[in-house]
Write a protein that holds these residues in place. Structure first.
Motif, PDB file in Angstrom:
ATOM      1  N   MET A 210       0.682  -1.321  -0.002  1.00 33.43           N
ATOM      2  CA  MET A 210       0.065  -0.002  -0.083  1.00 33.43           C
ATOM      3  C   MET A 210       0.844   1.133   0.053  1.00 33.43           C
ATOM      4  O   MET A 210       0.587   2.250  -0.597  1.00 33.43           O
ATOM      5  N   ALA A 211       2.116   1.102   0.839  1.00 35.75           N
ATOM      6  CA  ALA A 211       2.689   2.282   0.510  1.00 35.75           C
ATOM      7  C   ALA A 211       3.599   2.496  -0.608  1.00 35.75           C
ATOM      8  O   ALA A 211       3.629   3.508  -1.047  1.00 35.75           O
ATOM      9  N   THR A 212       4.011   1.463  -1.415  1.00 34.31           N
ATOM     10  CA  THR A 212       4.571   1.463  -2.511  1.00 34.31           C
ATOM     11  C   THR A 212       3.808   1.854  -3.822  1.00 34.31           C
ATOM     12  O   THR A 212       4.289   2.339  -4.851  1.00 34.31           O
ATOM     13  N   PHE A 213       2.516   1.265  -3.795  1.00 34.87           N
ATOM     14  CA  PHE A 213       1.595   1.663  -4.898  1.00 34.87           C
ATOM     15  C   PHE A 213       0.573   2.764  -4.459  1.00 34.87           C
ATOM     16  O   PHE A 213       0.690   3.831  -5.028  1.00 34.87           O
ATOM     17  N   ALA A 214      -0.373   2.301  -3.630  1.00 33.67           N
ATOM     18  CA  ALA A 214      -1.550   3.424  -3.523  1.00 33.67           C
ATOM     19  C   ALA A 214      -0.808   4.597  -2.961  1.00 33.67           C
ATOM     20  O   ALA A 214      -1.035   5.795  -3.638  1.00 33.67           O
ATOM     21  N   PHE A 418       2.514   2.556  14.826  1.00 31.90           N
ATOM     22  CA  PHE A 418       4.073   2.376  14.436  1.00 31.90           C
ATOM     23  C   PHE A 418       3.810   2.172  12.841  1.00 31.90           C
ATOM     24  O   PHE A 418       4.779   2.656  11.898  1.00 31.90           O
ATOM     25  N   ASP A 419       2.884   1.155  12.381  1.00 32.25           N
ATOM     26  CA  ASP A 419       2.690   0.893  10.999  1.00 32.25           C
ATOM     27  C   ASP A 419       2.410   2.014  10.093  1.00 32.25           C
ATOM     28  O   ASP A 419       2.820   2.052   9.057  1.00 32.25           O
ATOM     29  N   ILE A 420       1.566   2.967  10.597  1.00 33.37           N
ATOM     30  CA  ILE A 420       1.329   3.965   9.821  1.00 33.37           C
ATOM     31  C   ILE A 420       2.710   4.732   9.487  1.00 33.37           C
ATOM     32  O   ILE A 420       2.854   5.476   8.564  1.00 33.37           O
ATOM     33  N   GLN A 421       3.459   5.001  10.656  1.00 34.47           N
ATOM     34  CA  GLN A 421       4.599   5.779  10.467  1.00 34.47           C
ATOM     35  C   GLN A 421       5.628   4.963   9.486  1.00 34.47           C
ATOM     36  O   GLN A 421       6.266   5.688   8.530  1.00 34.47           O
ATOM     37  N   VAL A 424       4.455   5.594   5.919  1.00 38.26           N
ATOM     38  CA  VAL A 424       4.698   6.861   5.387  1.00 38.26           C
ATOM     39  C   VAL A 424       6.163   7.033   4.850  1.00 38.26           C
ATOM     40  O   VAL A 424       6.595   7.609   3.878  1.00 38.26           O
ATOM     41  N   ILE A 425       7.003   6.481   5.567  1.00 39.24           N
ATOM     42  CA  ILE A 425       8.611   6.437   5.356  1.00 39.24           C
ATOM     43  C   ILE A 425       8.656   5.619   4.118  1.00 39.24           C
ATOM     44  O   ILE A 425       9.279   6.047   3.141  1.00 39.24           O
ATOM     45  N   PHE A 426       8.145   4.345   3.837  1.00 42.74           N
ATOM     46  CA  PHE A 426       8.191   3.539   2.848  1.00 42.74           C
ATOM     47  C   PHE A 426       7.660   4.359   1.639  1.00 42.74           C
ATOM     48  O   PHE A 426       8.278   4.213   0.390  1.00 42.74           O
ATOM     49  N   ALA A 427       6.465   5.013   1.753  1.00 41.22           N
ATOM     50  CA  ALA A 427       5.785   5.926   0.672  1.00 41.22           C
ATOM     51  C   ALA A 427       6.751   6.903  -0.077  1.00 41.22           C
ATOM     52  O   ALA A 427       7.089   7.301  -1.030  1.00 41.22           O
TER      53      ALA A 427
END
Length: 512
Positions: A210-214, A418-421, A424-427
């Motif tokens: 979801m981070a790398t695509f959406a 933590f998963d949300i943070q 965002v870093i991965f995005a």
């Protein structure tokens, strides 16, 4: 076999079981469309209902939910580039570009036809060859699975543009590195967690994809200001969203792809632990290689073949995964593991004698797959023009919705901020890499296959007393690795031959 089919028809065609097929397809499709939810979630929701039914009806219901979720999972991949399920990641490679070009209706229709074809053809294979393929799948050892994962990783060549093979390989390595984060399953030791408790369980696939695509797609749209021509294209695209027409030439392009991908997907699905994800990536890579240089350039830009191949393969693999479940009692994935638990809960032991001791259960599931795929097509085709209208929503409304569903979908899985943070870093990292023209697909493939590859390699080394001789001692392992090597070297050799031909022509021209 004819007697078994008649038993299956008499069981599956009862009004009650037909109603459960329709209910399962509808629920599965709806859940599959939602980013972040997948077949496992869908079947888990059905367990309380299925537990109160007789075995045939309960398994028919859960099977319908399973392939319904796989069928519907392509929708979010095509429309908003948010593949919430691993098996639909490859669908987004060409489905989303088609949607951006104003062909969302066509993309969804091609996905529906491909899914239907893959499911129906695989159900036929399941009917004819299930007992034989069950014995074949038992002959696969850890060494062969390791070789199969290597072959899957070699598919990175399919995602590399001209001259970008090194970038694709680097991103594959990044994916493999990310897959090692968390607790070592063999020794129980935390690895690369940086002392953070939140990373002990590893990085969630849903979070990464979801981070790398959406999320990165939404950020890219925000960071790249639209020109007047872009706005004009967007307006024209929104007016053509409902078109579902597939031309005769596109049907000719799709037909051989569907045939090959159905066979490949089913065979991969038969192997316990391989599953629809590997099948979709392998089918995509195979078709790009077979497409030739001209058609191959269209992959990743809205290719009909590039969309049909993974959609066919993942549905065929979903059907194929019932072979080890029903004939060996071995779940091929987390989803079929839940179904195995349901069967045991009914007091039914899947295995070689299932179709003898419980023929109604065995044959009704197979027959219901044909019925279910027809139901899915009938349910989904009329809805495509309306579903496609999602893209007609103005960007200023659609982008916040994508951001919201991406973040909420990940949070609802773990309920951990933590998963949300981390997401965002991965995005942000994905946006930077995309500006530098690094492909994201090889990283996702490396991440998906990394864990399975490591597990099978360790098991193979343990069986062979830490000797690497298994790579050449087993004929099947050596054959698969040889195919992988050939696939890896082929692009390089092809480019060298082209250069050589060009030099010969240039010299001939100078001589003339």
């Amino acid at each position: 076999m004819i007697e078994g089919i008649m038993i299956g028809l008499s069981t599956a065609l009862t009004p009650t079981n037909l109603a459960f097929v329709m209910l399962g397809c509808l629920v599965g499709t709806f859940i599959g469309m939602l980013p972040g939810l997948g077949p496992m979630s869908a079947i888990a929701l059905m367990i309380p209902i299925a537990a109160s039914l007789d075995p045939s009806a309960g398994i028919i219901l859960m099977a319908a939910v399973y392939y319904g979720a796989i069928f519907g999972g392509s929708t979010s991949s095509i429309l908003i580039n948010a593949p919430g399920v691993a098996s639909t990641v490859a669908t987004s490679f060409d489905g989303y570009p088609m949607a951006k070009k104003g062909m969302a209706g066509k993309a969804l229709a091609i996905g529906a036809y491909s899914s239907f074809s893959g499911g129906v053809i695989a159900a036929l294979f399941l009917l004819v060859a299930a007992p034989f393929l069950a014995s074949v799948s038992l002959s696969f050892h850890s060494t062969d699975y390791f070789a199969l994962m290597v072959l899957g990783l070699v598919a990175v060549a399919a995602f590399a543009g001209k001259g970008d093979m090194i970038k694709a390989l680097l991103m594959t390595v990044v994916g493999l590195m990310l897959s090692t984060v968390g607790t070592d399953q063999t020794q129980g030791v935390p690895r690369f967690t940086l002392g953070m408790i939140d990373l002990v369980d590893g990085i969630s696939f849903l979070l990464l994809v979801m981070a790398t695509f959406a999320l990165s797609e939404a950020l890219m749209a925000i960071l790249k200001p639209k020109t007047d021509s872009d706005r004009l294209k967007e307006r024209d695209a929104s007016q053509n969203l409902g078109s579902m027409a597939v031309s005769r030439s596109e049907v000719k392009d799709m037909a051989p792809v569907i045939g090959r991908s159905s066979l490949l997907g089913f065979l991969v699905g038969v192997l316990p632990g391989a599953g629809a994800t590997i099948a979709s990536f392998l089918a995509y890579g195979t078709e790009q290689r077979l497409a030739g240089p001209e058609k191959g350039k269209e992959f990743g830009k809205g290719s009909v073949r590039g969309l049909a191949a993974p959609e066919t393969a993942n549905n065929a693999a979903a059907t194929g995964s019932f072979v080890p479940l029903l004939t060996l009692g071995i779940p091929g994935s987390g989803t079929t593991a839940i179904m195995l638990g349901a069967l045991i809960g009914y007091g039914i032991q899947p295995g070689p004698r299932l179709y003898i001791d419980q023929p109604a259960v065995f044959w009704s599931v197979i027959v219901s797959m044909w019925i279910g795929n027809i139901v899915l097509l009938i349910l989904n085709l009329p809805l495509i023009p309306y579903i496609a209208r999602i893209l007609a929503v103005p960007s200023r409304f659609l982008l916040p919705l994508i951001l919201f569903f991406s973040l909420i979908g990940v949070y609802f899985v773990s309920f951990n901020t933590f998963d949300i943070q981390l997401m965002v870093i991965f995005a942000i990292a994905a946006v930077v890499l995309r500006f530098l023209d690094f492909p994201m697909a090889p990283m996702i493939l490396g991440f998906i296959l990394g864990g399975m590859m490591e597990e099978n390699l360790r098991r193979a080394l343990l069986i062979n007393n830490d000797s690497w001789s298994f790579l050449w001692e087993r004929p099947l392992t050596l054959s698969i690795l040889s195919i992988a090597a050939a696939c890896l070297v082929a692009p390089f050799l092809t480019s060298q031959l082209r250069k050589l031909k060009k030099q010969v022509y240039d010299k001939a021209g100078e001589g003339g």
